[in-house]
Scaffold this motif. Structure first.
Motif, mmCIF file in Angstrom:
data_model
loop_
_atom_site.group_PDB
_atom_site.id
_atom_site.type_symbol
_atom_site.label_atom_id
_atom_site.label_comp_id
_atom_site.label_asym_id
_atom_site.label_seq_id
_atom_site.Cartn_x
_atom_site.Cartn_y
_atom_site.Cartn_z
ATOM 1 N N LEU A 89 -36.059 -20.424 -23.170
ATOM 2 C CA LEU A 89 -37.283 -21.067 -22.688
ATOM 3 C C LEU A 89 -38.470 -20.764 -23.607
ATOM 4 N N ILE A 90 -38.552 -19.531 -24.077
ATOM 5 C CA ILE A 90 -39.637 -19.175 -24.991
ATOM 6 C C ILE A 90 -39.508 -19.973 -26.291
ATOM 7 N N GLU A 91 -38.282 -20.060 -26.812
ATOM 8 C CA GLU A 91 -38.060 -20.811 -28.045
ATOM 9 C C GLU A 91 -38.395 -22.284 -27.857
ATOM 10 N N GLN A 92 -38.013 -22.848 -26.712
ATOM 11 C CA GLN A 92 -38.306 -24.251 -26.449
ATOM 12 C C GLN A 92 -39.811 -24.480 -26.362
ATOM 13 N N ALA A 93 -40.516 -23.566 -25.683
ATOM 14 C CA ALA A 93 -41.975 -23.683 -25.587
ATOM 15 C C ALA A 93 -42.617 -23.613 -26.961
ATOM 16 N N ALA A 94 -42.102 -22.722 -27.799
ATOM 17 C CA ALA A 94 -42.643 -22.592 -29.155
ATOM 18 C C ALA A 94 -42.401 -23.861 -29.961
ATOM 19 N N ASN A 95 -41.234 -24.465 -29.789
ATOM 20 C CA ASN A 95 -40.918 -25.680 -30.528
ATOM 21 C C ASN A 95 -41.735 -26.872 -30.045
ATOM 22 N N LEU A 96 -41.974 -26.953 -28.753
ATOM 23 C CA LEU A 96 -42.671 -28.109 -28.185
ATOM 24 C C LEU A 96 -44.184 -28.018 -28.331
ATOM 25 N N PHE A 97 -44.739 -26.825 -28.127
ATOM 26 C CA PHE A 97 -46.192 -26.667 -28.111
ATOM 27 C C PHE A 97 -46.718 -25.788 -29.247
ATOM 28 N N GLY A 98 -45.869 -24.881 -29.733
ATOM 29 C CA GLY A 98 -46.344 -23.849 -30.634
ATOM 30 C C GLY A 98 -46.893 -22.682 -29.842
ATOM 31 N N LEU A 99 -46.848 -21.507 -30.434
ATOM 32 C CA LEU A 99 -47.410 -20.306 -29.816
ATOM 33 C C LEU A 99 -48.530 -19.780 -30.698
ATOM 34 N N ALA A 100 -49.637 -19.424 -30.079
ATOM 35 C CA ALA A 100 -50.733 -18.814 -30.816
ATOM 36 C C ALA A 100 -50.238 -17.519 -31.456
ATOM 37 N N PRO A 101 -50.807 -17.118 -32.603
ATOM 38 C CA PRO A 101 -50.345 -15.901 -33.286
ATOM 39 C C PRO A 101 -50.374 -14.659 -32.395
ATOM 40 N N ASP A 102 -51.336 -14.608 -31.479
ATOM 41 C CA ASP A 102 -51.451 -13.445 -30.595
ATOM 42 C C ASP A 102 -51.000 -13.784 -29.171
#
Length: 391
Positions: A89-102
């Motif tokens: 789920l974390i990987e999918q969220a990162a792929n779909l929206f991106g994660l802020a550096p912090d």
């Protein structure tokens, strides 16, 4: 947004997060009023797929949103999830929206799950912050609260959590029936000595549909009187402050700005968050409108109702007035205060100056131009102050 334009009164400019609700628990606590179900022996594959499909659905509709600043796995007991499912789920969220550096990624966990769980697996999955539900450091109180761990286990769990997640938080419940100030001061001091950089300290609430609520109806449980609760709240603030964990919100204490909950600040600041999972709430901003989402409560209904190819957000479109009232009620909670000009932008009317002046003269609020914040005395009356200032 242009740097010389003020941020809108609500929306992702004030924070953008993702909340994932895991509805299952090994034991349902008698005070719990959340949307939870007994874990039993369940095949969670369908729910995991639905969570992923729901995230995809949101991504299709939130194409203009920034990277996620936080992800919060709550419940229920999300530490019962397999680390591989958390990672996916974390990987999918990162792929779909991106994660802020912090980006802050929090997982709620019960002490027994910390003691027997795969902490290395959680960290490898991307979790950066653990929220451990100690609830008490007193064995008798833990039995009363229906917890399945003891005080020794709570201490061990916190120490283990600190090894893998230096940025972690612990929860405690106080203002229990018959709890004395001396007892609470000792228990809180013991908890603070554990060294956690963040504490969430909640007064026991007796909700009607809980086991405690039913006991209270029968007269078997008498909640602590409001005045006694207020005394314990003031004691809580002074003890936590003396240990270097001042309150940055009505019920939350942090050692530094870096250890404050970014995810919860998104709620209090009027940001956007996606709510995934049975019963999860969300707040989304699209086309200048504020939309309140609420997922189906029952897991089976949630699973069957997800349409990943949907082209619009299903939810209640809040009026400017409703949005203003919600922003005010939430915005007063953190110690940083709230800019009432945001309310005036939504309603077209000023917050009543006479009321502000009265609260200020009574020592309940502090003012800095259009920004107001509750004082210590004001926090005891937060709901009343929000109601009287509400448009």
């Amino acid at each position: 947004m242009s740097p010389d334009r003020p941020a809108p009164p609500f929306g992702p400019e004030h924070g953008f997060g993702l909340y994932v609700h895991w509805p299952y628990c090994t034991r349902i606590c008698p005070y719990c009023d959340f949307n939870v179900y007994a874990a039993k022996d369940r095949d969670n594959a369908a729910l995991i797929k639905a969570l992923g499909d729901d995230l995809t659905r949101h991504a299709r509709m939130l194409t203009g949103h920034p990277k996620l600043g936080s992800i919060y796995f709550g419940g229920g007991t999300p530490s019962l999830m397999a680390p591989a499912d958390i990672a996916a789920l974390i990987e999918q969220a990162a792929n779909l929206f991106g994660l802020a550096p912090d980006a802050e990624i929090t997982l709620e966990a019960n002490p027994n799950d910390v003691l027997t769980g795969d902490l290395e697996g959680w960290a490898a999955a991307g979790v950066t912050r653990l929220s451990v539900g100690l609830q008490s450091l007193d064995d008798e109180a833990l039995a009363f609260l229906g917890r399945d761990h003891d005080a020794a286990g709570a201490r061990k769990a916190q120490a283990l959590a600190a090894q893998y997640f230096p940025n972690h938080t612990i929860d405690l419940i106080y203002a229990r029936p018959g709890q004395s100030p001396d007892e609470w001061e000792k228990e809180l001091s013991d908890a603070l000595s554990l060294g956690a950089p963040h504490l969430s300290l909640y007064e026991l609430t007796i909700a009607e549909r809980t086991a405690f609520g039913k006991r209270a109806e029968r007269g078997e449980l008498v909640p602590m009187p409001d005045d006694d609760q207020a005394d314990l709240y003031e004691l809580t603030q002074s003890v936590a402050e003396a240990h270097g964990l001042s309150a940055y919100e009505v019920s939350n204490h942090a050692r530094s700005a870096e250890t404050q909950s970014k995810h919860n600040l998104t709620y209090w600041r009027g940001g956007d968050w996606i709510g995934l999972g049975p019963g999860a709430h969300g707040r989304l901003s699209l086309g200048g409108e504020r939309i309140a989402t609420h997922a189906a409560l029952r897991p089976a209904d949630y699973i069957s109702g997800i349409k990943p190819m949907a082209s619009h957000v299903e939810g209640e479109h809040l009026s400017p007035l409703d949005t203003a009232r919600e922003l005010l009620a939430l915005g007063l909670r953190p110690g940083e205060g709230f800019d009432v000009a945001r309310i005036e932008t939504l309603t077209g009317s000023p917050v009543p100056e006479e009321t502000l002046a009265v609260f200020e003269s009574q020592g309940l609020i502090r003012r800095d131009v259009s920004r107001i914040a509750l004082t210590m005395d004001g926090r005891l009356l937060a709901d009343r102050i929000a109601a009287e200032l509400s448009p």
